[in-house]
Design an enzyme around this catalytic site. Structure first.
Site, PDB file in Angstrom:
ATOM      1  N   HIS A 159       8.485  12.155   0.471  1.00 53.65           N
ATOM      2  CA  HIS A 159       7.098  11.705   0.698  1.00 53.65           C
ATOM      3  C   HIS A 159       6.836  10.328   0.071  1.00 53.65           C
ATOM      4  CE1 HIS A 159       2.758  11.574   0.845  1.00 53.65           C
ATOM      5  NE2 HIS A 159       2.648  11.738  -0.458  1.00 53.65           N
ATOM      6  N   GLU A 165      -0.550  12.954 -10.823  1.00 56.13           N
ATOM      7  CA  GLU A 165      -1.280  14.095 -10.306  1.00 56.13           C
ATOM      8  C   GLU A 165      -0.416  15.362 -10.255  1.00 56.13           C
ATOM      9  OE1 GLU A 165      -2.845  13.516  -6.454  1.00 56.13           O
ATOM     10  OE2 GLU A 165      -4.029  15.347  -6.544  1.00 56.13           O
ATOM     11  N   ASP A 166       0.819  15.221  -9.779  1.00 59.41           N
ATOM     12  CA  ASP A 166       1.628  16.410  -9.509  1.00 59.41           C
ATOM     13  C   ASP A 166       2.642  16.747 -10.598  1.00 59.41           C
ATOM     14  OD1 ASP A 166       0.267  16.619  -7.190  1.00 59.41           O
ATOM     15  OD2 ASP A 166       1.831  15.744  -5.931  1.00 59.41           O
ATOM     16  N   HIS A 179       3.052   7.218  -6.735  1.00 59.76           N
ATOM     17  CA  HIS A 179       1.629   7.553  -6.609  1.00 59.76           C
ATOM     18  C   HIS A 179       1.285   9.004  -6.944  1.00 59.76           C
ATOM     19  CE1 HIS A 179       2.670   9.156  -2.597  1.00 59.76           C
ATOM     20  NE2 HIS A 179       1.561   9.849  -2.705  1.00 59.76           N
ATOM     21  N   ASP A 215      -0.321   6.808   1.896  1.00 60.13           N
ATOM     22  CA  ASP A 215      -0.147   8.202   1.477  1.00 60.13           C
ATOM     23  C   ASP A 215      -0.733   9.133   2.543  1.00 60.13           C
ATOM     24  OD1 ASP A 215       0.153  10.532  -0.098  1.00 60.13           O
ATOM     25  OD2 ASP A 215      -1.815  10.225  -1.038  1.00 60.13           O
TER      26      ASP A 215
HETATM   27 MN    MN Z   1       0.890  11.755  -1.896  1.00 64.71          MN
END
Ligand code: MN
Length: 729
Positions: free
Chosen positions: A59, A87-88, A83, A150
């Site tokens: 991704h 967050e992940d 990116h 994204d």
């Molecule tokens: Mn993403």
């Protein structure tokens, strides 16, 4: 030969391939940075998989590939690779900064922030989201471009998620990301996103179009080839060169045409679009002349976006003609430079970014985006909501440095000054809006750039309270006025007490030293001489009171010689007069005929004008007002109670909490708030809760002038059909 950007998902993409592509267009690029970003992202995403079952890293790689296609700079590409790590993968912002520097950290953090915006399908909240995106963009437009890349890849792989999620994501893309891509002029991304949205939102239309187009594929390709050759020949007859290409139009634009004209697929004729890239502007117009003299133009379809560019800087000539075999074809004519701008929009600026050269002014773009909001809100329902939201919620204005401040609608430069810093507010003497001097009461608009002028000798005045709109500014001004007032009262009180004590050949300092003021402090509920003087100066105590409570002074009113009593009484009247002079409409409550005493409203009962009230003398904090029915009234000793009444000259608003119980219906909160806004009621906050028995509970903090207005608000809410009960809390 022109090739539209192909954004298809690349399943076998590697970092080596990305580096090769970057090197193609930018031989000096720091590929080590990209490799490092890749390794960092790959390591952290390693345990994760995409919904498609592929390793997660595919991704970020595809996102980075899109950014390369858009010719974005290295920081953006690295940002694309990274990116999702905050967050992940729970990587900290600090770690990104440590490894990759501030610029890349800001891009990654910006993307993370946007991801956290809670998107809802309701239109009201979309408007809010849109505003948040705009604000995010105010900092660095590259954040939005990475986010678009994204979203593009997520849309390209949307078939792997649930139907419900597909719909949600596609709608969100159409409502938020497509307008943004359009505004930023990134038409390649915009068209691709639109087609993907169509595929998931209206699959029946999408696949029917795909089928129809596919059925005629070989026929169509031959036709395109013939037309390209014919146009090229006609141009060369006039010794003109032009890069001619053709393609079928994007599905979404066909779909829109079908919708707008209410026609079926078979009736849509101009499915093909051709493009001529000319050497310069003169050649563009020449080419247009050749086209119009070779084929019959369709009336009303010629548009000159070269002379009048679109707001997103798009430039091109558009015309529709009856082409060979009587088919309608659309032809766009533009220069290579215009073409780059048309495909990649704002991203094109980074494509040619040289070392040390400034990136385009972020501020200007945001300002234009604000204009865009205003422009299209006329026609589009979505933007209607944005408009509404901008009107009711707030405005965005800018510091000269380009920072954004959000303020309430109707705010003035003074509100802005206090939003920057209390000192800036207190010393504000004037303001420049977009470079022009304006009065302090000027009502600012979204997009205004505000420069505050200050002076060291300036102090806030009471009149400012009538100008400001934000509660922050109001509070700060009041605080300052109160501080000045207290200082004045203290000095006056000190002066009066010293004079009175002089009659008894003593002074404050020596009495205090000997502890002889202790009794007065206790009786009058103050902590020290300073407080004593403060209240003496404000007129809450009189001198006799104080003297009577000083044990070493033998003060007996009747027995004192006339002269002394007179002197002391004149001191008292001095205070009373001073108190009357400074009396004003700033206090909500009148205490014993004087209204410049520090007064607070009890937080427990939030009295509003019209409520029966009683005051309590507090230790060192003036007087607190409670409603007569308040629980606290029973708990407080009688000696501290004081009669008070509402000040009829007072016109400020009071907060009051109300609880509304409703039947749980969709959109009920927005209907209540719209209803209140429509009746000019200011809502300071709202908390919503679902109750188990299909009821909704809302706690509003509203502001009202008085009890009568409060009753009006209650009746407005009560009259709504879904409302079960309204209570003051
Ligand atoms: Mn993403």
């Amino acid at each position: 030969m022109f090739n539209p950007l192909d954004f298809s998902h690349e399943a076998d993409l590697t970092i080596e391939e990305l580096c090769r592509r970057v090197k193609n267009t930018n031989p000096d690029a720091d590929l080590e940075l990209l490799k490092k970003a890749y390794e960092f992202a790959e390591l952290h995403h390693r345990p994760q998989k995409r919904s498609s079952g592929e390793p997660y890293i595919i991704h970020p790689l595809n996102v980075a590939a899109t950014l390369i296609k858009l010719k974005m700079d290295l920081e953006s590409i690295a940002g694309g690779l990274l990116h999702d790590v905050v967050e992940d993968c729970d990587v900290s912002e600090e770690e990104i900064e440590k490894e990759f520097g501030e610029e890349i950290r800001d891009i990654v953090v910006g993307c993370t922030k946007i991801s956290k915006i809670k998107f809802k399908t309701k239109e009201e909240s979309q408007a809010e989201n849109f505003r948040k995106m705009v604000v995010a963009m105010a900092k660095d437009i590259r954040v939005i471009i990475v986010k678009l890349a994204d979203r593009m890849h997520n849309m390209l792989t949307l078939q792997y998620v649930s139907k419900e999620k597909q719909n949600k994501k596609a709608q969100e893309t159409l409502d938020i990301y497509v307008p943004l891509a359009s505004r930023l002029g990134i038409n390649s991304v915009k068209s691709e996103l639109e087609d993907l949205c169509l595929r998931f939102l209206h699959p029946e239309v999408y696949y029917r179009l795909a089928e129809k187009v596919a059925m005629k594929k070989s026929e169509r390709e031959k036709y395109i080839k013939d037309v390209v050759r014919e146009i090229t020949e006609k141009l060369s007859e006039y010794s003109m060169k032009g890069d001619v290409s053709g393609r079928s139009k994007h599905f979404f634009s066909i779909y829109k045409k079908m919708e707008n004209r209410g026609v079926d697929f078979d009736q849509i004729q101009d499915l093909l679009a051709f493009r001529i890239i000319s050497a310069n502007i003169t050649e563009c117009y020449k080419a247009l002349g050749i086209i119009h003299s070779s084929y019959t133009p369709v009336p009303g379809r010629f548009k000159d976006y070269i002379a009048i560019p679109k707001v997103n800087n798009y430039q091109s000539l558009h015309t529709t003609v009856i082409g060979p075999k009587a088919a309608r074809i659309e032809i766009q004519i533009r220069t290579q430079e215009m073409h780059e701008v048309a495909e990649t929009g704002v991203a094109a600026h980074w494509a040619y970014k040289e070392k040390g050269k400034k990136i385009p002014n972020k501020l200007k773009w945001v300002e234009e985006l604000m204009e865009y909001n205003r422009d299209i809100k006329k026609s589009s329902e979505f933007m209607d909501v944005v408009k509404n939201d901008l009107d009711m919620g707030g405005i965005f204005v800018f510091t000269p440095e380009g920072d954004v401040k959000e303020l309430r609608y109707g705010s003035t430069p003074l509100d802005f000054a206090y939003a920057v810093h209390t000192d800036v507010g207190n010393r504000c003497v004037g303001a420049k809006i977009n470079g022009k001097m304006v009065p302090l009461k000027y009502k600012m608009k979204s997009g205004d750039t505000v420069e505050i002028l200050t002076s060291k000798t300036q102090v806030p005045s009471k009149d400012w309270l009538k100008i400001v709109k934000t509660s922050r500014a109001r509070t700060k001004i009041k605080q300052h006025l109160l501080k000045i007032e207290r200082q004045k009262n203290k000095t006056l009180g000190e002066e009066v007490l010293e004079k009175a004590l002089k009659e008894f050949s003593t002074n404050i300092k020596s009495l205090d030293k000997k502890g002889e003021l202790k009794k007065a402090y206790d009786v009058l509920h103050v902590k020290n001489a300073e407080e004593l003087c403060l209240h003496l100066g404000s007129g809450r105590f009189n001198v006799k009171h104080v003297l009577q409570n000083i044990s070493s002074i033998d003060y007996k009113e009747e027995e004192q010689d006339q002269n002394k009593t007179k002197k002391i009484e004149s001191l008292y009247s001095k205070i009373s007069q001073s108190a009357k002079r400074t009396s004003n409409s700033d206090n909500a409550v009148v205490v014993d005929g004087m209204d410049d005493i520090e007064v607070r409203m009890g937080r427990c009962c939030n009295p509003i004008p019209g409520d029966p009230i009683i005051g309590f003398i507090t230790r060192g904090r003036g007087i607190t007002i409670h409603t007569k029915s308040c629980q606290r009234v029973l708990e407080i000793e009688d000696i501290r109670k004081i009669e008070v009444e509402w000040n009829s000259a007072y016109s400020f608003r009071h907060p009051v909490n109300i609880r509304v119980i409703t039947h749980d219906r969709p959109g009920i909160l927005s209907r209540i708030t719209n209803n209140l806004h429509g009746n000019s009621v200011n809502i300071k906050s709202a908390i919503a809760k679902s109750l188990p028995d299909l009821k909704g509970s809302f706690l509003f903090e509203i502001e009202v002038k008085d009890y009568a207005e409060f009753l009006k608000v209650v009746s407005i809410i009560e009259s709504m059909e879904e409302v079960i009960s309204v209570t003051r809390t």
